[in-house]
Scaffold this active site. Structure first.
Site, PDB file in Angstrom:
ATOM      1  N   LYS A   1     -56.871  72.677  44.529  1.00 20.76           N
ATOM      2  CA  LYS A   1     -58.059  71.937  44.121  1.00 20.76           C
ATOM      3  C   LYS A   1     -59.350  72.734  44.350  1.00 20.76           C
ATOM      4  O   LYS A   1     -60.242  72.753  43.510  1.00 20.76           O
ATOM      5  CB  LYS A   1     -58.130  70.597  44.848  1.00 20.76           C
ATOM      6  CG  LYS A   1     -56.999  69.636  44.504  1.00 20.76           C
ATOM      7  CD  LYS A   1     -57.270  68.229  44.967  1.00 20.76           C
ATOM      8  CE  LYS A   1     -58.300  67.561  44.097  1.00 20.76           C
ATOM      9  NZ  LYS A   1     -57.856  67.361  42.703  1.00 20.76           N
TER      10      LYS A   1
ATOM     11  N   ALA B   1     -59.765  76.102  44.601  1.00 21.62           N
ATOM     12  CA  ALA B   1     -59.846  77.228  43.679  1.00 21.62           C
ATOM     13  C   ALA B   1     -60.064  76.761  42.245  1.00 21.62           C
ATOM     14  O   ALA B   1     -60.818  77.382  41.484  1.00 21.62           O
ATOM     15  CB  ALA B   1     -58.575  78.071  43.783  1.00 21.62           C
TER      16      ALA B   1
ATOM     17  N   GLU C   1     -57.685  69.149  50.582  1.00 21.41           N
ATOM     18  CA  GLU C   1     -56.389  69.826  50.671  1.00 21.41           C
ATOM     19  C   GLU C   1     -56.368  70.868  51.784  1.00 21.41           C
ATOM     20  O   GLU C   1     -55.428  71.659  51.871  1.00 21.41           O
ATOM     21  CB  GLU C   1     -56.028  70.488  49.336  1.00 21.41           C
ATOM     22  CG  GLU C   1     -55.503  69.508  48.290  1.00 21.41           C
ATOM     23  CD  GLU C   1     -54.982  70.208  47.045  1.00 21.41           C
ATOM     24  OE1 GLU C   1     -54.187  69.579  46.325  1.00 21.41           O
ATOM     25  OE2 GLU C   1     -55.367  71.360  46.771  1.00 21.41           O
TER      26      GLU C   1
ATOM     27  N   THR D   1     -64.271  58.611  38.600  1.00 23.68           N
ATOM     28  CA  THR D   1     -63.636  59.066  37.371  1.00 23.68           C
ATOM     29  C   THR D   1     -62.472  58.151  37.034  1.00 23.68           C
ATOM     30  O   THR D   1     -61.745  57.687  37.916  1.00 23.68           O
ATOM     31  CB  THR D   1     -63.149  60.515  37.493  1.00 23.68           C
ATOM     32  OG1 THR D   1     -62.194  60.613  38.562  1.00 23.68           O
ATOM     33  CG2 THR D   1     -64.316  61.447  37.795  1.00 23.68           C
TER      34      THR D   1
ATOM     35  N   ARG E   1     -58.681  58.601  31.142  1.00 21.05           N
ATOM     36  CA  ARG E   1     -58.903  58.376  29.709  1.00 21.05           C
ATOM     37  C   ARG E   1     -60.042  57.412  29.427  1.00 21.05           C
ATOM     38  O   ARG E   1     -60.473  57.279  28.274  1.00 21.05           O
ATOM     39  CB  ARG E   1     -57.619  57.846  29.066  1.00 21.05           C
ATOM     40  CG  ARG E   1     -56.451  58.840  29.101  1.00 21.05           C
ATOM     41  CD  ARG E   1     -55.166  58.187  28.637  1.00 21.05           C
ATOM     42  NE  ARG E   1     -54.002  59.042  28.881  1.00 21.05           N
ATOM     43  CZ  ARG E   1     -53.364  59.719  27.940  1.00 21.05           C
ATOM     44  NH1 ARG E   1     -53.791  59.661  26.692  1.00 21.05           N
ATOM     45  NH2 ARG E   1     -52.315  60.459  28.236  1.00 21.05           N
TER      46      ARG E   1
ATOM     47  N   THR F   1     -53.037  68.475  34.067  1.00 19.40           N
ATOM     48  CA  THR F   1     -53.117  69.172  35.352  1.00 19.40           C
ATOM     49  C   THR F   1     -54.488  69.831  35.523  1.00 19.40           C
ATOM     50  O   THR F   1     -54.923  70.609  34.678  1.00 19.40           O
ATOM     51  CB  THR F   1     -52.026  70.254  35.457  1.00 19.40           C
ATOM     52  OG1 THR F   1     -50.745  69.663  35.253  1.00 19.40           O
ATOM     53  CG2 THR F   1     -52.058  70.927  36.811  1.00 19.40           C
TER      54      THR F   1
ATOM     55  N   GLY G   1     -59.197  66.722  36.570  1.00 23.40           N
ATOM     56  CA  GLY G   1     -60.164  66.188  37.533  1.00 23.40           C
ATOM     57  C   GLY G   1     -60.943  67.292  38.219  1.00 23.40           C
ATOM     58  O   GLY G   1     -62.151  67.157  38.469  1.00 23.40           O
ATOM     59  N   ASP G   2     -60.273  68.406  38.514  1.00 22.54           N
ATOM     60  CA  ASP G   2     -60.966  69.540  39.141  1.00 22.54           C
ATOM     61  C   ASP G   2     -61.928  70.202  38.164  1.00 22.54           C
ATOM     62  O   ASP G   2     -62.996  70.681  38.567  1.00 22.54           O
ATOM     63  CB  ASP G   2     -59.946  70.562  39.649  1.00 22.54           C
ATOM     64  CG  ASP G   2     -59.084  70.008  40.761  1.00 22.54           C
ATOM     65  OD1 ASP G   2     -59.561  69.140  41.505  1.00 22.54           O
ATOM     66  OD2 ASP G   2     -57.926  70.447  40.884  1.00 22.54           O
TER      67      ASP G   2
ATOM     68  N   ARG H   1     -55.094  72.208  26.857  1.00 30.66           N
ATOM     69  CA  ARG H   1     -54.446  73.486  27.110  1.00 30.66           C
ATOM     70  C   ARG H   1     -53.537  73.390  28.333  1.00 30.66           C
ATOM     71  O   ARG H   1     -53.739  72.532  29.184  1.00 30.66           O
ATOM     72  CB  ARG H   1     -55.511  74.575  27.305  1.00 30.66           C
ATOM     73  CG  ARG H   1     -56.298  74.850  26.040  1.00 30.66           C
ATOM     74  CD  ARG H   1     -57.664  75.438  26.304  1.00 30.66           C
ATOM     75  NE  ARG H   1     -58.373  75.702  25.063  1.00 30.66           N
ATOM     76  CZ  ARG H   1     -59.021  74.778  24.349  1.00 30.66           C
ATOM     77  NH1 ARG H   1     -59.063  73.511  24.782  1.00 30.66           N
ATOM     78  NH2 ARG H   1     -59.620  75.097  23.221  1.00 30.66           N
TER      79      ARG H   1
END
Length: 332
Positions: A57, A59, A156, A252, A255, A280, A283-284, A317
């Site tokens: 998270k 990075a 994390e 957040t 969708r 994936t 959110g980050d 992507r």
């Protein structure tokens, strides 16, 4: 995200600002497994593929900010294994400053991501070297944290390190952006340093439950409890957090978009409608873009609008960091 006319750091910090965003957080390798659907408990499925990507998270958010042009530094740790090179690859490519990244014995953090055909995922994280990001490591990076406009935090790494980083940032007049993910119980004093506190619909429900259990009911307007499923319910939850003394809040909703509340009032944003390949790290992408826009001096609602477009770009992507836009990429 150009700097608004007349905006600058405070006079006291003008000469000390070196970075727009400093991220104190996790660095992982993501093992992404593709499946037609998620397995049921006890079920074995044949997967389609397995690939390694840079992740974590912290990075992820650092790469998202740096690709948008924010001068970014990372405080964290990787292991002494071959996965460290993979974990650092996108940070290096995005020109993130890694002078405060530690190398420690043992494995680099690992996230196993199971990605279904509908774009939804499940994630299991093994901390590895991230467990070595202690308060002492953060204290040693005080000059890095103090040289930023924004200190961006997640959960994390050991929570004691998160609270220490927030305290250092506040003492150095650095704005704290705290993404409480995964959901955890941080001291209320740390939550009150966040501006904003960023949570998703599940995290805000858990956090309010913990706060009420510890401190009693909030003086904010009553919320129905449970996970908010609409903009109105999410705004009610954000108001409740503000009543506990949190400076500003962004919730957040995947969708459904995002809502927020702060000194400038309340706002809500719809999600961008795009074809979804992989959620994936979306959110980050949002949080990193939000931090970059705030560092450029944009108001919270405008920063969130940019972040919504960045998240929508990313879900089209495969992977997390590799899916994030660069500064000149058009957003949905």
């Amino acid at each position: 995200m150009s700097t608004p006319a007349g905006w600058a750091p405070t006079d006291r910090r003008r000469s000390s600002v070196r970075w727009d965003v400093v991220v104190v957080g996790s660095t992982n390798v993501d093992l992404v497994l593709t499946v037609a659907r998620h397995p049921r408990p006890g079920e074995t499925l044949i997967g389609g593929s397995g690939e390694l990507f840079a992740g974590g998270k912290g990075a992820n958010q650092a790469v998202a900010a740096a690709r948008l042009g924010a001068r970014t530094a990372m405080v964290g740790a990787v292991g002494g294994d071959p996965n460290a090179a993979v974990a650092l690859s996108e940070l290096t490519a995005a020109d993130v400053d890694l002078e405060a990244m530690a190398r420690v014995p043992g494995p680099t953090g690992l996230a196993v991501v199971t990605l279904a055909d509908d774009g939804e995922n499940t994630i299991v994280v093994v901390p590895g070297a991230n467990a070595a990001v202690t308060p002492a490591v953060v204290e040693a990076a005080r000059a890095v944290v103090g040289g930023a406009r924004i200190c961006l935090l997640q959960a994390e790494i050991p929570l004691e390190a998160v609270t220490r980083a927030a305290a250092i940032a506040a003492a150095e007049d650095v704005r704290v952006v705290l993404n409480l993910a995964p959901a955890c119980q941080l001291p209320i004093a740390t939550l009150r340093l966040a501006d904003p506190l960023v949570v998703n619909e599940h995290e805000v429900a858990l956090l309010l439950g913990w706060l009420r259990a510890e401190d009693g009911p909030s003086p904010a307007p009553a919320v129905t409890g449970g996970t908010p499923a609409t903009h109105a319910e999410a705004l009610a939850a954000a108001r409740a957090l503000r009543a506990y003394g949190v400076r500003s809040v962004v919730v957040t909703l995947g969708r459904l978009g995002a809502v927020g509340i702060g000194a400038d009032g309340e706002w809500s944003l719809p999600a961008r409608t795009v074809p979804v390949r992989d959620t994936t790290g979306a959110g980050d992408a949002f949080v990193g873009a939000l931090a970059a826009a705030l560092a450029a001096g944009h108001p919270l609602a405008d920063a969130a609008a940019t972040a919504t477009g960045v998240a929508a770009f990313s879900v089209q992507r495969l992977g997390a960091q590799a899916s994030y836009p660069w500064k000149d990429d058009p957003l949905p």
